[in-house]
Design a protein around this motif. Structure first.
Motif, PDB file in Angstrom:
ATOM      1  N   THR A 187       0.766  -1.032   0.038  1.00  8.23           N
ATOM      2  CA  THR A 187      -0.044   0.196  -0.081  1.00  8.23           C
ATOM      3  C   THR A 187       0.810   1.164  -0.048  1.00  8.23           C
ATOM      4  N   HIS A 188       0.150   2.448  -0.291  1.00  6.35           N
ATOM      5  CA  HIS A 188       0.786   3.678   0.000  1.00  6.35           C
ATOM      6  C   HIS A 188       1.392   4.143   1.400  1.00  6.35           C
ATOM      7  N   SER A 189       1.046   3.412   2.323  1.00 11.73           N
ATOM      8  CA  SER A 189       1.140   3.909   3.930  1.00 11.73           C
ATOM      9  C   SER A 189       1.891   2.678   4.412  1.00 11.73           C
ATOM     10  N   HIS A 190       3.137   2.902   5.171  1.00 11.48           N
ATOM     11  CA  HIS A 190       3.728   1.982   6.108  1.00 11.48           C
ATOM     12  C   HIS A 190       2.751   1.722   6.997  1.00 11.48           C
TER      13      HIS A 190
END
Length: 376
Positions: A268-271
């Motif tokens: 995803t775009h978020s850790h």
């Protein structure tokens, strides 16, 4: 995936099926392609063998157009080395079927049933017969479809002891052989063509550049994909037939609802979201494979956090991060996708072989894998 099936032909066509492979061949039994007067769809392996198959298919189409009638199915034998000059060196038997009304009906039903196991049963000799059977042996489409009074689907086709018993008019299908040729009690030859539903399912979290590249590649492979992202506008307008899109703000709920034995890929775009999903995935005991995009440093950080939250050490160790085949360092989205898809294919094929071996040890009758080579 399965262009021979997903392509609805607007012109006369012949269905070519690899029926038997003796020794080495370019494709496995069950590989198929469509031949028309001016083109073809899908492949049985290319090369001289495919050129010969196209010629036979077109000769059948010309005969049908000339007489205005159907033509009988054919079974042709090709010795790849002596006859065709191909280095494979084996012998391949190809079944040729003109797509008439019955076969078109079978293919239309098969398109609707692609998530279920099916058998195509077609007469090679004599009066044309084309049937579609479900995994239990009931006829669901084609010539002979019907019901018997008060009993639902036709009962002519019953699996007994691992084989379908058809009575004197129809042969017995050996479910352990995959696609093969058999004979009925009158000596008539039949093509028994196993059409397996995809066994491998992937939940892919992330619709960025790498995720999109992976989906494009998996769209050509025998698997199903649930593609998840909270950003609905990230999904392309055209999605492969084997991919289901889920635009949701609660992707972890899809982890909880996933079938046992699914594979997972998180990018995803978020850790923070990667962390949330990783913990939800590793909390399950029935995960077949889990990959997380990232570096070795990211892995160490995630391992520490998950260990602090009490996740079992063996499940954390099973997490694959970095993902992809060792030795490929190119970070272009397409390169990463190629590496990851190759890794998934290796994992899925190994799992199918292991499942088959487990069934054999337990005395069960498994449905043969796609790559099984049938003998006469």
């Amino acid at each position: 995936m399965n262009e021979w099936l997903t392509t609805v032909m607007a012109e006369p066509a012949v269905l070519v099926t690899v029926a038997i492979v003796e020794g080495s061949g370019p494709r496995e039994p069950g590989a198929r392609m469509l031949v028309t007067a001016g083109g073809q769809v899908d492949t049985i392996g290319g090369g001289h063998l495919e050129m010969c198959a196209v010629d036979v298919g077109r000769s059948m189409l010309k005969s049908a157009a000339k007489t205005g009638e159907g033509v009988h199915a054919r079974l042709e034998r090709y010795a790849l080395g002596p006859s065709l000059g191909q280095c494979c060196g084996g012998v391949v038997h190809l079944a040729f079927e003109l797509i008439d009304t019955a076969l078109a009906d079978v293919m239309a039903s098969l398109r609707k049933r692609w998530r279920e196991d099916s058998w195509r049963l077609s007469a090679i000799d004599g009066t044309p017969v084309s049937l579609l059977l479900d995994a239990s042996g009931a006829v669901v489409a084609g010539t002979g479809t019907g019901t018997s009074a008060g009993s639902g689907p036709r009962s002519d086709f019953d699996f007994v002891g691992g084989a379908a018993i058809f009575g004197p008019a129809y042969p017995s299908v050996d479910r352990q052989r995959g696609t093969h040729i058999l004979r009925d009690t009158a000596g008539r030859r039949w093509l028994a063509d196993l059409c397996l539903a995809p066994r491998s399912h992937l939940l892919l979290f992330g619709a960025g550049h790498v995720g999109a590249a992976i989906v494009r590649m998996l769209g050509e492979l025998p698997c199903t994909v649930t593609w998840v992202d909270e950003r609905e506008d990230m999904f392309p307008a055209t999605i492969p037939a084997n991919v289901t899109v889920e635009a949701t703000d609660a992707p972890e709920a899809l982890v909880a609802a996933a079938p046992a034995g699914a594979s997972y890929l998180v990018m995803t775009h978020s850790h923070a979201l990667d962390q949330l999903l990783s913990e939800a995935i590793l909390a399950r005991a029935d995960v077949s494979w889990f990959g997380l995009i990232g570096s070795k440093t990211k892995r160490v950080q995630f391992e520490r956090r998950m260990a602090a939250r009490g996740l079992p050490e063996e499940r954390i160790a099973a997490m694959v991060c970095p993902i992809g085949i060792a030795g490929i360092t190119n970070k272009l989205p397409a390169a990463i996708a190629a590496s990851v898809c190759a890794q998934l294919l290796m994992v899925w094929e190994a799992q199918q072989i292991a499942a088959l071996e487990t069934d054999a040890r337990n005395g069960q009758t498994p449905i043969a894998p796609v790559r099984l080579v049938a003998s006469r």
